[in-house]
Write a protein that holds these residues in place. Structure first.
Motif, PDB file in Angstrom:
ATOM      1  N   GLY A 262       1.881  -0.219   4.640  1.00  0.00           N
ATOM      2  CA  GLY A 262       0.899  -0.360   5.712  1.00  0.00           C
ATOM      3  C   GLY A 262       0.014   0.842   5.947  1.00  0.00           C
ATOM      4  O   GLY A 262      -0.805   0.840   6.876  1.00  0.00           O
ATOM      5  N   GLY A 263       0.131   1.870   5.110  1.00  0.00           N
ATOM      6  CA  GLY A 263      -0.685   3.062   5.296  1.00  0.00           C
ATOM      7  C   GLY A 263      -2.046   3.012   4.625  1.00  0.00           C
ATOM      8  O   GLY A 263      -2.854   3.927   4.802  1.00  0.00           O
ATOM      9  N   ARG A 264      -2.316   1.953   3.855  1.00  0.00           N
ATOM     10  CA  ARG A 264      -3.616   1.870   3.186  1.00  0.00           C
ATOM     11  C   ARG A 264      -3.931   0.419   2.834  1.00  0.00           C
ATOM     12  O   ARG A 264      -3.058  -0.455   2.836  1.00  0.00           O
ATOM     13  CB  ARG A 264      -3.625   2.715   1.907  1.00  0.00           C
ATOM     14  CG  ARG A 264      -2.671   2.222   0.838  1.00  0.00           C
ATOM     15  CD  ARG A 264      -2.819   3.028  -0.455  1.00  0.00           C
ATOM     16  NE  ARG A 264      -1.931   2.524  -1.499  1.00  0.00           N
ATOM     17  CZ  ARG A 264      -2.219   1.494  -2.292  1.00  0.00           C
ATOM     18  NH1 ARG A 264      -3.380   0.855  -2.169  1.00  0.00           N
ATOM     19  NH2 ARG A 264      -1.358   1.096  -3.206  1.00  0.00           N
ATOM     20  N   PHE A 265      -5.204   0.172   2.507  1.00  0.00           N
ATOM     21  CA  PHE A 265      -5.649  -1.119   1.999  1.00  0.00           C
ATOM     22  C   PHE A 265      -5.360  -1.194   0.500  1.00  0.00           C
ATOM     23  O   PHE A 265      -5.291  -0.168  -0.183  1.00  0.00           O
ATOM     24  CB  PHE A 265      -7.148  -1.304   2.223  1.00  0.00           C
ATOM     25  CG  PHE A 265      -7.539  -1.563   3.647  1.00  0.00           C
ATOM     26  CD1 PHE A 265      -7.518  -2.859   4.151  1.00  0.00           C
ATOM     27  CD2 PHE A 265      -7.929  -0.528   4.472  1.00  0.00           C
ATOM     28  CE1 PHE A 265      -7.884  -3.113   5.462  1.00  0.00           C
ATOM     29  CE2 PHE A 265      -8.301  -0.769   5.789  1.00  0.00           C
ATOM     30  CZ  PHE A 265      -8.278  -2.065   6.284  1.00  0.00           C
ATOM     31  N   ILE A 266      -5.227  -2.406  -0.017  1.00  0.00           N
ATOM     32  CA  ILE A 266      -5.110  -2.525  -1.460  1.00  0.00           C
ATOM     33  C   ILE A 266      -6.463  -2.207  -2.094  1.00  0.00           C
ATOM     34  O   ILE A 266      -7.499  -2.210  -1.434  1.00  0.00           O
ATOM     35  CB  ILE A 266      -4.606  -3.921  -1.894  1.00  0.00           C
ATOM     36  CG1 ILE A 266      -5.707  -4.971  -1.850  1.00  0.00           C
ATOM     37  CG2 ILE A 266      -3.400  -4.355  -1.108  1.00  0.00           C
ATOM     38  CD1 ILE A 266      -5.367  -6.214  -2.667  1.00  0.00           C
ATOM     39  N   GLU A 267      -6.417  -1.953  -3.385  1.00  0.00           N
ATOM     40  CA  GLU A 267      -7.622  -1.576  -4.130  1.00  0.00           C
ATOM     41  C   GLU A 267      -8.754  -2.587  -3.911  1.00  0.00           C
ATOM     42  O   GLU A 267      -8.584  -3.788  -4.068  1.00  0.00           O
ATOM     43  CB  GLU A 267      -7.295  -1.500  -5.617  1.00  0.00           C
ATOM     44  CG  GLU A 267      -8.466  -1.087  -6.494  1.00  0.00           C
ATOM     45  CD  GLU A 267      -8.145  -1.176  -7.972  1.00  0.00           C
ATOM     46  OE1 GLU A 267      -8.912  -0.601  -8.767  1.00  0.00           O
ATOM     47  OE2 GLU A 267      -7.132  -1.809  -8.339  1.00  0.00           O
TER      48      GLU A 267
END
Length: 397
Positions: A262-267
């Motif tokens: 949950g710390g980032r969006f997927i590519e």
């Protein structure tokens, strides 16, 4: 109704632990003292009512197997009158069963019996809810690492299978088709646990593609499911694996597993692009969200509905429409509900999040309601008293 569950059903840890000679070491001391007092002043036949304070799905098998085994070892008979069948819905406060037998034999078993019953009912309820929300999705029980020891792992695997069977019956769901460990695979009709690679294998290999190659060389007959979030290149690495194994992709024997934290969006995604993806495929989902948590599951970081749609769109555009998507990372009842109304194109969900969230909801309770056939229960628990009519109370389903 008399119990219809065979005494040897399930097998495993739950039947044998703790053995009769270790019960006094693991049960509440006031039950041990109660047993000693009853043995000194004269035994009686006690009838216990067993209930929970919240709705559950009835999952008693391992608890009852253990109870029967201990009763046999101690040389007394216990009568088990179940008011529900395994996998039925049970309302809050409804007696699930009545246990009758020697009070000296039963008194010190309460703690351990309830341990094996309460959390199972809540986990089965959660597994049912998740499976019913996404009836077209297969689930894998991946909870073993989150369990407090092997006994809990067995209880939770059993619970997932019970909740799943209810969803299959009531919602036509695929439900839980397997789990992570060999020891509990039998609950799902499997001989072995399921799973392919952890993140550590990808770190060892040095690249996602190399990890996939290593796995396939070692297990060529096993369908290949590849984690693609290790390097933050979910789409690029997924497509690289598909191009390396076009035959597996065309045969439907290749899956991409999304486990982005949950710390980032997927590519390739951010907030705005996530909105755009959902607008293309399921605009009603955005218009119908009801909480900030639901919005996060739709367009937020990690494995959101937008992330799944984005992955499916990218695979299809490259000609890999038969490659499956396995989703994991925080898939509990609430997230599955959101994925359901977003019609997220998930083939399989790996989850340990059907485990009970609030452990104070897992407490099963036992009260003695009759002594030698004479009804007697503490004030406020009169609702537990056995009905006077000959017919058993109707069972909810």
């Amino acid at each position: 109704m008399e119990s219809s569950i065979p005494s040897d059903a399930g097998g495993g840890i739950g039947v044998t632990w703790p053995p009769a000679e270790r019960i006094q070491a693991w049960t509440d001391s006031y039950f041990v003292r109660t047993r000693a007092i009853v043995q000194r002043f004269g035994d009686c036949r006690a009838t216990y009512a067993i209930f929970m304070r919240r709705p559950v799905v009835y999952a008693p098998r391992l608890a009852l197997n253990w109870l029967r085994a201990v009763a046999e070892t101690r040389g007394f008979e216990v009568t088990i009158e179940e008011t529900f069948r395994e996998s039925q819905w049970v309302g809050a406060g409804e007696p699930m069963m009545y246990l009758s037998g020697s009070m000296a034999g039963l008194a010190d078993l309460e703690t351990l019996f309830l341990q094996k019953l309460g959390a199972c009912g809540v986990a089965a309820y959660n597994a049912f809810t998740m499976s019913a929300e996404l009836p077209g999705v297969a689930f894998l029980a991946m909870d073993a690492r989150h369990c407090a020891g092997t006994e809990m792992a067995e209880l939770m695997a059993y619970a997932a299978s019970v909740g799943s069977s209810r969803a299959q019956r009531k919602a036509g769901a695929k439900g839980f088709i397997g789990n992570a460990t060999d020891a509990t695979a039998h609950f799902f009709g499997q001989d072995r646990g399921l799973g392919t690679m952890p993140h550590g294998l990808i770190g060892y290999a040095g690249s996602t593609l190399r990890a996939a190659e290593m796995f396939h060389e070692t297990f060529p007959d096993t369908p290949l499911t590849v984690l693609v979030d290790y390097f933050g290149q979910e789409i690029s690495d997924a497509l690289a694996v598909c191009r390396r194994f076009p035959e597996l992709a065309a045969e439907g024997r290749l899956n991409i597993r999304l486990d982005t934290h949950g710390g980032r969006f997927i590519e390739g995604l951010d907030t705005q692009k996530s909105y755009e993806v959902l607008e293309r495929y399921c605009p009603d989902a955005i218009r119908g969200y009801r909480s900030e948590t639901e919005l996060r599951f739709l367009i937020g970081t990690g494995v959101s509905a937008a992330a799944v749609w984005h992955t499916r769109e990218s695979l299809n555009a490259a000609g890999f429409d038969r490659v499956g998507i396995v989703a994991s990372s925080g898939f509990g009842p609430a997230k599955c509900r959101v994925m359901g109304y977003a019609r997220a194109p998930i083939d399989v969900i790996g989850t340990g999040s059907y485990l009970p969230d609030n452990w104070n909801e897992t407490y099963a309770t036992a009260d003695i309601i009759a002594y030698d056939g004479e009804p007697r229960v503490k004030v406020g628990r009169e609702f537990l008293l056995r009905r006077l009519e000959k017919d058993a109370p109707p069972s909810a389903d």
